[in-house]
Design a protein around this motif. Sequence first.
Motif, PDB file in Angstrom:
ATOM      1  N   LYS A  39      54.110  42.551  31.475  1.00  0.00           N
ATOM      2  CA  LYS A  39      53.570  41.192  31.386  1.00  0.00           C
ATOM      3  C   LYS A  39      52.486  41.143  30.311  1.00  0.00           C
ATOM      4  N   ILE A  40      52.725  40.319  29.294  1.00  0.00           N
ATOM      5  CA  ILE A  40      51.841  40.214  28.133  1.00  0.00           C
ATOM      6  C   ILE A  40      51.150  38.856  28.160  1.00  0.00           C
ATOM      7  N   ASP A  72      43.729  32.934  31.070  1.00  0.00           N
ATOM      8  CA  ASP A  72      42.404  32.564  30.580  1.00  0.00           C
ATOM      9  C   ASP A  72      41.835  33.724  29.772  1.00  0.00           C
ATOM     10  N   TYR A  73      41.321  33.428  28.605  1.00  0.00           N
ATOM     11  CA  TYR A  73      40.863  34.441  27.654  1.00  0.00           C
ATOM     12  C   TYR A  73      39.845  35.401  28.260  1.00  0.00           C
ATOM     13  N   LEU A  74      38.792  34.898  28.854  1.00  0.00           N
ATOM     14  CA  LEU A  74      37.708  35.752  29.330  1.00  0.00           C
ATOM     15  C   LEU A  74      37.937  36.281  30.745  1.00  0.00           C
ATOM     16  N   SER A  75      38.290  35.401  31.663  1.00  0.00           N
ATOM     17  CA  SER A  75      38.402  35.840  33.058  1.00  0.00           C
ATOM     18  C   SER A  75      39.587  36.764  33.289  1.00  0.00           C
ATOM     19  N   GLY A  80      43.393  38.990  35.907  1.00  0.00           N
ATOM     20  CA  GLY A  80      44.803  39.271  35.632  1.00  0.00           C
ATOM     21  C   GLY A  80      45.096  40.734  35.397  1.00  0.00           C
ATOM     22  N   LEU A  81      44.252  41.416  34.608  1.00  0.00           N
ATOM     23  CA  LEU A  81      44.487  42.830  34.310  1.00  0.00           C
ATOM     24  C   LEU A  81      44.258  43.728  35.518  1.00  0.00           C
ATOM     25  N   GLY A  84      47.433  42.797  38.712  1.00  0.00           N
ATOM     26  CA  GLY A  84      48.868  42.923  38.500  1.00  0.00           C
ATOM     27  C   GLY A  84      49.525  41.748  37.812  1.00  0.00           C
ATOM     28  N   ASP A  85      48.745  40.711  37.481  1.00  0.00           N
ATOM     29  CA  ASP A  85      49.337  39.548  36.816  1.00  0.00           C
ATOM     30  C   ASP A  85      49.579  39.788  35.334  1.00  0.00           C
ATOM     31  N   ILE A  86      48.808  40.701  34.719  1.00  0.00           N
ATOM     32  CA  ILE A  86      48.891  40.974  33.281  1.00  0.00           C
ATOM     33  C   ILE A  86      48.853  42.482  33.069  1.00  0.00           C
TER      34      ILE A  86
END
Length: 319
Positions: A39-40, A72-75, A80-81, A84-86
């Motif tokens: 997931k990217i 979202d760029y910052l959060s 996410g990282l 498991g979302d990213i």
Amino acid sequence: MLGCTSKAAVLAAAVCGLVAAAHPERAMAGVPESQDPIKIALFDWTSVNINANILGDIYKKLGYNVEYVTADYLSSLTTGLTNGDIDVIMEEWDTTAQEAMRASDATGKTENLGKLGPKAKEEWWYPIYMKEKCPGLPNWEALKDPKCAEAFSTPETAPKGRYLAGPATWGGFDEERVKALGLPFDVVRAGTDAAMFAELQSAEDRKAPIMLWIYSPHWAPAKYDGEWVQFPEYTPECYEQKKYNCGKPHGEIWKYGWAGLKDTWPVAYHVAKNFTIDAKELGLLAGQVDLENKSIEDVAQAWVDANESRWRAWVAVTN
């Protein structure tokens, strides 16, 4: 019977050899190491999404399943990282994401995958024709002059100047900077990256007043004649002590990954770590999307097709 078996084996070997020659990445044992999708992250500006699609297209050629996740760029660095979302983020800028990156590092669930390549710069910027109305520029103290500020005003902000900042998700502490430095400006946040640069184009066409957030690498500083405002130089203390009476930091653009990326998809992990791109090259790719109306997907795929030897080297380097 033995002869037939031998011929069949030779034929099978020849076919495998042809496949390996045409698609050498498929000859790598054990790739993909997992059928789970990598997931990217996608964010709200052009260059990061070009890089995400380039990486995704390389992964697909290697046989991986890929998903793109709007985030979202910052959060995303601490959500996410870590949940498991990213799995991969292609751009986190020193100019705006230092605090978020430190928080991400502290979780122990993410990994800094190294520099993307270009040096990052983001700051207040104005077209050169505005310098006639505020001749003290680029020194930031010129903006404290009420006449200079009014030259950058709109009916909604007059007599204060108007500063068009990036979307709220980008952070940047511009509201705090205006207050700390006593600037007679209102900060207005653009809804999107595209809207911000559309407003710049409109202002340039009419030679209308505008002060806005410009970043590099990007096509805009090359296309338009202008200057960045020279604020007091950034120091870590300026942000850490929440003074914000300085300019934005300059620095690197970093790639980030989920800490489990290396063990789950070892080859994909090394591709992400080895991935680099030149600032000028990235600006030209973004210009193809923003100025020539090409799709991000088409631009990314064209890059992957034209730079096969380059990205194959990223696959080969696994140390």
